[in-house]
Design an enzyme around this catalytic site. Structure first.
Site, short mmCIF file in Angstrom:
data_model
loop_
_atom_site.label_atom_id
_atom_site.label_comp_id
_atom_site.label_asym_id
_atom_site.label_seq_id
_atom_site.Cartn_x
_atom_site.Cartn_y
_atom_site.Cartn_z
N THR A 29 50.20 -22.79 -32.73
CA THR A 29 51.12 -21.68 -32.48
C THR A 29 52.11 -21.52 -33.63
O THR A 29 52.41 -20.40 -34.05
CB THR A 29 51.88 -21.89 -31.15
OG1 THR A 29 50.91 -22.08 -30.11
CG2 THR A 29 52.75 -20.70 -30.81
N CYS A 30 52.61 -22.63 -34.15
CA CYS A 30 53.55 -22.57 -35.26
C CYS A 30 52.87 -21.95 -36.49
O CYS A 30 53.43 -21.08 -37.16
CB CYS A 30 54.09 -23.95 -35.59
SG CYS A 30 54.97 -24.73 -34.23
N ALA A 31 51.66 -22.39 -36.77
CA ALA A 31 50.90 -21.85 -37.90
C ALA A 31 50.65 -20.36 -37.71
O ALA A 31 50.78 -19.57 -38.65
CB ALA A 31 49.58 -22.60 -38.04
N SER B 296 52.53 -18.23 -36.11
CA SER B 296 53.77 -17.47 -36.32
C SER B 296 54.07 -17.33 -37.81
O SER B 296 54.52 -16.27 -38.26
CB SER B 296 54.95 -18.10 -35.59
OG SER B 296 55.39 -19.30 -36.18
#
Length: 165
Positions: A59-61, A63
């Site tokens: 999810t971080c990647a 974003s």
């Protein structure tokens, strides 16, 4: 203190996000070249602060990729991707992905940015990392928009963040 979830399990943050209309507090964060950036480094620019636990999660990647795509079309705006990852990991990720429209900043040394902005996770398996947060500020550092994502595994509301600009 905000109550959020990680995989549906409750976790808490160290405080509340900066209020809309307030001035974003100055910060000292480490850039990929190990130099220190502060709010004044980006003076006169609108900022989208994409804050997350670690670039090494899906999810971080996602974003970082999404904001990198959006950033290329934003006028007088810089997207700052902030985590407690080492600058080397941030640089490796963006290099491997060919992401050149965002600025990576690391809070690895002290976590002071997360604490000052009420977004440090204080319990659960990710304690000490940053929660998933978006803060948008104008060219004078005034907070225009904030979002504390309720479930860490979910992506932020990109449209709302960009509409605040």
């Amino acid at each position: 203190m905000a109550s959020i979830t990680l995989g549906g399990n409750p976790v808490h943050t160290s405080g509340e996000l900066p209020a809309v209309g307030s001035q974003l507090a100055d910060f000292k964060l480490v850039q990929n070249d190990l130099s220190v950036a502060s709010l004044s480094t980006f003076a006169g620019k609108k900022l989208v602060l994409n804050i997350f636990p670690s670039v090494d999660t899906g999810t971080c990647a996602a974003s970082v990729r999404k904001f990198n795509e959006s950033a290329s079309g934003l006028e007088n705006t810089t997207v700052l991707c902030i985590s407690r990852d080492l600058p080397f990991a941030q640089k490796r990720f963006c290099g491997a992905e060919g992401l050149e429209n965002v600025v990576n900043l690391s809070d690895f040394q002290t976590g002071a940015f997360g604490k000052a902005n009420g977004l440090e996770i204080v319990d659960g398996p990710l304690a000490g990392l940053h929660s998933r947060v978006i803060i948008v500020v104008d060219a004078n550092g005034k907070v225009l928009h904030t979002e504390q994502v309720a479930e860490i595994a979910n992506e932020p509301n990109y449209e709302a963040a960009l509409a605040a600009l």
